[in-house]
Design a protein around this motif. Structure first.
Motif, PDB file in Angstrom:
ATOM      1  N   GLU A   1       0.832  -1.210   0.000  1.00 13.75           N
ATOM      2  CA  GLU A   1       0.000   0.000   0.000  1.00 13.75           C
ATOM      3  C   GLU A   1       0.865   1.258   0.000  1.00 13.75           C
ATOM      4  O   GLU A   1       0.637   2.188  -0.785  1.00 13.75           O
ATOM      5  CB  GLU A   1      -0.923   0.014   1.221  1.00 13.75           C
ATOM      6  CG  GLU A   1      -1.803   1.248   1.285  1.00 13.75           C
ATOM      7  CD  GLU A   1      -2.719   1.263   2.500  1.00 13.75           C
ATOM      8  OE1 GLU A   1      -3.644   2.097   2.535  1.00 13.75           O
ATOM      9  OE2 GLU A   1      -2.485   0.451   3.433  1.00 13.75           O
TER      10      GLU A   1
ATOM     11  N   TRP B   1       2.720   1.592  -3.409  1.00 19.66           N
ATOM     12  CA  TRP B   1       1.805   1.889  -4.506  1.00 19.66           C
ATOM     13  C   TRP B   1       1.434   3.373  -4.498  1.00 19.66           C
ATOM     14  O   TRP B   1       1.452   4.031  -5.539  1.00 19.66           O
ATOM     15  CB  TRP B   1       0.553   1.029  -4.395  1.00 19.66           C
ATOM     16  CG  TRP B   1      -0.547   1.442  -5.332  1.00 19.66           C
ATOM     17  CD1 TRP B   1      -1.714   2.085  -5.023  1.00 19.66           C
ATOM     18  CD2 TRP B   1      -0.580   1.256  -6.751  1.00 19.66           C
ATOM     19  NE1 TRP B   1      -2.467   2.311  -6.141  1.00 19.66           N
ATOM     20  CE2 TRP B   1      -1.794   1.813  -7.223  1.00 19.66           C
ATOM     21  CE3 TRP B   1       0.288   0.670  -7.671  1.00 19.66           C
ATOM     22  CZ2 TRP B   1      -2.153   1.796  -8.568  1.00 19.66           C
ATOM     23  CZ3 TRP B   1      -0.071   0.657  -9.014  1.00 19.66           C
ATOM     24  CH2 TRP B   1      -1.266   1.216  -9.445  1.00 19.66           C
TER      25      TRP B   1
ATOM     26  N   VAL C   1      -5.040   0.557 -14.147  1.00 16.73           N
ATOM     27  CA  VAL C   1      -5.725  -0.158 -13.066  1.00 16.73           C
ATOM     28  C   VAL C   1      -7.184  -0.385 -13.407  1.00 16.73           C
ATOM     29  O   VAL C   1      -7.867   0.499 -13.945  1.00 16.73           O
ATOM     30  CB  VAL C   1      -5.608   0.634 -11.742  1.00 16.73           C
ATOM     31  CG1 VAL C   1      -6.367  -0.082 -10.625  1.00 16.73           C
ATOM     32  CG2 VAL C   1      -4.149   0.801 -11.373  1.00 16.73           C
TER      33      VAL C   1
ATOM     34  N   PRO D   1      -7.871  -0.075  -6.253  1.00 14.37           N
ATOM     35  CA  PRO D   1      -7.093  -1.015  -5.432  1.00 14.37           C
ATOM     36  C   PRO D   1      -7.689  -1.156  -4.038  1.00 14.37           C
ATOM     37  O   PRO D   1      -8.219  -0.188  -3.476  1.00 14.37           O
ATOM     38  CB  PRO D   1      -5.704  -0.367  -5.385  1.00 14.37           C
ATOM     39  CG  PRO D   1      -5.644   0.480  -6.605  1.00 14.37           C
ATOM     40  CD  PRO D   1      -7.032   0.997  -6.821  1.00 14.37           C
TER      41      PRO D   1
ATOM     42  N   ILE E   1      -4.343  -5.267  -6.123  1.00 12.60           N
ATOM     43  CA  ILE E   1      -4.391  -4.305  -7.222  1.00 12.60           C
ATOM     44  C   ILE E   1      -4.653  -5.092  -8.503  1.00 12.60           C
ATOM     45  O   ILE E   1      -3.875  -5.980  -8.862  1.00 12.60           O
ATOM     46  CB  ILE E   1      -3.071  -3.527  -7.350  1.00 12.60           C
ATOM     47  CG1 ILE E   1      -2.673  -2.907  -6.013  1.00 12.60           C
ATOM     48  CG2 ILE E   1      -3.193  -2.446  -8.422  1.00 12.60           C
ATOM     49  CD1 ILE E   1      -1.276  -2.311  -6.014  1.00 12.60           C
TER      50      ILE E   1
ATOM     51  N   ARG F   1      -2.711  -9.267 -11.650  1.00 10.11           N
ATOM     52  CA  ARG F   1      -3.117  -8.964 -10.279  1.00 10.11           C
ATOM     53  C   ARG F   1      -1.923  -9.021  -9.336  1.00 10.11           C
ATOM     54  O   ARG F   1      -1.069  -9.907  -9.448  1.00 10.11           O
ATOM     55  CB  ARG F   1      -4.174  -9.958  -9.800  1.00 10.11           C
ATOM     56  CG  ARG F   1      -4.775  -9.611  -8.439  1.00 10.11           C
ATOM     57  CD  ARG F   1      -5.725 -10.691  -7.966  1.00 10.11           C
ATOM     58  NE  ARG F   1      -5.018 -11.897  -7.577  1.00 10.11           N
ATOM     59  CZ  ARG F   1      -5.617 -13.018  -7.168  1.00 10.11           C
ATOM     60  NH1 ARG F   1      -6.936 -13.092  -7.134  1.00 10.11           N
ATOM     61  NH2 ARG F   1      -4.909 -14.072  -6.827  1.00 10.11           N
TER      62      ARG F   1
END
Length: 554
Positions: free
Chosen positions: A104, A107, A121, A125, A134, A141
Motif C-alpha cells: 500500500e 503503490w 488499473v 485497489p 491491485i 493482479r
C-alpha cells in the motif's frame, strides 16, 4: 473499426517489438512514463536492480536500510502485471499485515511519481490491515501472502519474498516454494505456456542476517549458480552506494550511528554483512531463530501460569550501556504438571544510573505485576549491592504501597524483617556457570525455550520505544548477544563463554541463562507419590509438581 483493425494488422510486428522491448527494459519503460515534473529519475544501480528481476529466474538482493529495495520490488511487480496478461504475482513477508502495509505504501508513492500507472488499473485497489489487491486492465493482479503455514496451497505465478533472512527453509519448501508451480498461459486462442517466460520466478530481498542460517546458505548457493549461468543472480550493497547517489540518510548521520550503535546491528542493517556463528558458538543460530514463535509480549500475570524473574546486575564494558537486565519467564506445563515450554514473554533493561535501592524497587514492582514465585539473581560481586537492597523492607515512592521485604532461599543473608517471604535465589556464577551453559543449550536444542518473533516494522536505531514494542527490541538484542558468545573449555573441563567483541554485552543472555538453569534444576520435575488403597491393596499414583519453595531445601 476496420481502419483500426487494418492499422493493427499492418503494424503488428512493431507492436510485438515494442512489447518485447518494454518487457526487457523495465527501467526505460518507466522513463517513458515519467512526467516532466515530479517524477523519479532512476540511478544506475536501480536500473540494474529492475533489469535483474525482469531477466533472471531468481534474484537474491541483500541491501541496507534506506536503500529503497522495497520500492523497486513493487515497481518490478507493477511492470510484470501490466505486460503479462492474467498473471498473478504476490509479495510475501513475515505476516500478511506487514506485506499489505508495504504494498500500500509503495503503490501510493509510485502513483505520485508515475501518475500514468493509474490508467492501467481496473477498478480501485483494495487495501486493508491484512490484505492488499491491485487489479490491472491486462488481467494481471498483485496481492500479498505471509511466509507462514496459512499460505500453503495458494497459487500465484511469481513471488517477491520480503525480509527473506527471516525465512525458515523447512517452511519455505513446504509452503512457499510450491506456490508458483503452475505457469502462466497466454491469452490467445491456444492458451500456450511460453517456454521463454520466467515461470515460477521467486525473488528474495532482505537486509543481511546470521551466518549459518538457511538463507545464508541459499545466498552462497545462488552465487555458485550465478557463476554457473543457471539463471540466478545475487545483488547487494552497503550504505555507501545509496549515499553516493544522494539517497537515504546523509553520510554524517550514518557514521554517527556507526559510532553509537551495536556493531552487529550496524553490520546487518547498514553494511549488509552476514554476522555471527563462529566455530564453538554457544548454540546453533538457526535453531535459536526457529524458537522465535511468540507473537505477543506479556506485561502482567495471565492468571493461569507460573512466572519467575531472573536478574543480571549490570557490569557492562560500556558505561553508556550499563544496564541491569530482567528476564520474565513463563512456565507452560502439561495437564500432569510436566514442564512443556518456557516462554520469554518480556525482557526488561533498567535504565542507566539507577542506584541499587532504585533498582530494587523496580524489581519488586515487576515481580508484583507478574506474581513471580522466584527471583533469581547473581548476588555476587556487583550484584551483592542489589541483593542487600532486596532483603530490606521497601515502599513504592509513587504509590506509597508497601512492596515487601524478601528473604533468600539458599544463603545466610538476614532479611530486615524476620520471617520475610523467601523469594530470592542467589545464583553462584562460579559454581553454576557451566551447568547454566549446558541448560540453555538443552532448552534450545529441545525447542523448550520460545522467544518473541522479530517485528520487521521496528526502527531499531530509535531510542524511544512504545511499551508494546520494547520486548521485541530486547529479544533482538538478546539474539545479538548470544551470537557474540563462544564456548571455551577451561583447564578443569568446565565450560565458560567468551565474548567475540566486548562492545556487545551479555547481560540479557546472563539473565536468561540463570532463569533457565533454575527452572531446569528445580521446576522441571514431577514426583510420583504412592498412596495405598486399603480396599484392594493396589498402588495408585498421584502426580505432584516439584519445585514449590521449601525453605533452604534447595
Amino acid at each position: 473499426m476496420s481502419d483500426y483493425r487494418s492499422s493493427l494488422d499492418s503494424n503488428i510486428d512493431k507492436y510485438i517489438d515494442l512489447i518485447s522491448w518494454c518487457r526487457w527494459n523495465p527501467d526505460l519503460w518507466y522513463d517513458m512514463i515519467t512526467p516532466e515534473t515530479g517524477g523519479m529519475i532512476l540511478d544506475l544501480d536501480q536500473r540494474v536492480f529492475l533489469r535483474s528481476i525482469t531477466r533472471f529466474i531468481s534474484t537474491y538482493g541483500v541491501f541496507p536500510r534506506g536503500y529503497g529495495k522495497t520500492l523497486k520490488e513493487v515497481m518490478g511487480m507493477i511492470h510484470t502485471a501490466i505486460f503479462f496478461p492474467l498473471i498473478e504475482i504476490a509479495m510475501t513477508a513475515q505476516t500478511q499485515q506487514n506485506a499489505s502495509s508495504l504494498v500500500e505504501e509503495k503503490w501510493k508513492e509510485l502513483t505520485r511519481f508515475y501518475p500514468l500507472l493509474l490508467n492501467e488499473v481496473e477498478g480501485k485497489p483494495s487495501f486493508t490491515k491484512d490484505s492488499a489487491e491491485i487489479n490491472f486492465k491486462s488481467g494481471g493482479r498483485i496481492d500479498v501472502l505471509a511466509n507462514a503455514q496459512s499460505s500453503k496451497g495458494q497459487r500465484r505465478k511469481r513471488l517477491q519474498i520480503e525480509e527473506s533472512a527471516l525465512l525458515n527453509n523447512e517452511l519455505f519448501q513446504d509452503c512457499i516454494e510450491p506456490i508458483p508451480n503452475v505457469p502462466r498461459r497466454t491469452i490467445g486462442k491456444n492458451a500456450l505456456i511460453n517456454p521463454e517466460e520466467l515461470n515460477g520466478q521467486i525473488n528474495f530481498f532482505t537486509t543481511s542476517g546470521w551466518r549459518g542460517t538457511d538463507e545464508y546458505e541459499r545466498n552462497l548457493m545462488m552465487i555458485k549458480e550465478m557463476a554457473e549461468l543457471k539463471g540466478k543472480i545475487v545483488l547487494g550493497s552497503d550504505w555507501q552506494l545509496a549515499v553516493h547517489y544522494g539517497r537515504g540518510e546523509p553520510k554524517a548521520a550514518l557514521l554517527d550511528k556507526k559510532s553509537r550503535l551495536s556493531p552487529t546491528f550496524f553490520a546487518q542493517n547498514y553494511e549488509s554483512k552476514w554476522v555471527g556463528t563462529v566455530d564453538g558458538s554457544i548454540v546453533d543460530i538457526k535453531q535459536l531463530l526457529n524458537l522465535r514463535v511468540l507473537e505477543c509480549a506479556e506485561f502482567k500475570n495471565d492468571g493461569k501460569h507460573e512466572y519467575i524473574l531472573s536478574v543480571d546486575v549490570a557490569r557492562s564494558h560500556k558505561k553508556n550501556n550499563n544496564q541491569t537486565s530482567i528476564a520474565v519467564l513463563k512456565l507452560i506445563r502439561t495437564p500432569k504438571g510436566r514442564l512443556k515450554n518456557i516462554h520469554l514473554v518480556n525482557l526488561i533493561n533498567l535504565r542507566n544510573g539507577l542506584t541499587f535501592g532504585a533498582q530494587a524497587i523496580e524489581v519488586k514492582r515487576i515481580r508484583r505485576r507478574y506474581s513471580a514465585t522466584i527471583v533469581v539473581i547473581d548476588g555476587n560481586g556487583v550484584g551483592s549491592g542489589l541483593l542487600d537492597e532486596l532483603i530490606k523492607d521497601a515502599e513504592d515512592p509513587s504509590t506509597k504501597e508497601n512492596l515487601g521485604c524478601w528473604d533468600t532461599i539458599n544463603t545466610d543473608h538476614e532479611a530486615e524483617i524476620k520471617n520475610a517471604e523467601k523469594v530470592i535465589y542467589n545464583f553462584v556464577s562460579q559454581a553454576s556457570n557451566h551447568d547454566g551453559i549446558v541448560s540453555i543449550q538443552d532448552m534450545v536444542i529441545s525447542g523448550t525455550l520460545q522467544l518473541l518473533i522479530k517485528d520487521t516494522n521496528i526502527k531499531y536505531d530509535d531510542t524511544n520505544y512504545a511499551e508494546e514494542i520494547y520486548p521485541f527490541v530486547q529479544t533482538d538484542r538478546l539474539i545479538e548477544e548470544i551470537a557474540n558468545l563462544k564456548v571455551v573449555t577451561q583447564n578443569n573441563g568446565k565450560l565458560t563463554v567468551q565474548q567475540l567483541t566486548k562492545r556487545i554485552d551479555k547481560d540479557r543472555y546472563s539473565a536468561l541463562m540463570m532463569g533457565i538453569w533454575y527452572i531446569k534444576n528445580f521446576l522441571n520435575k514431577v514426583i510420583e507419590e504412592k498412596e495405598i488403597n486399603i480396599k484392594n491393596f493396589s498402588l495408585t499414583r498421584k502426580p505432584k509438581i516439584y519445585g514449590k519453595r521449601k525453605g533452604a531445601s534447595f
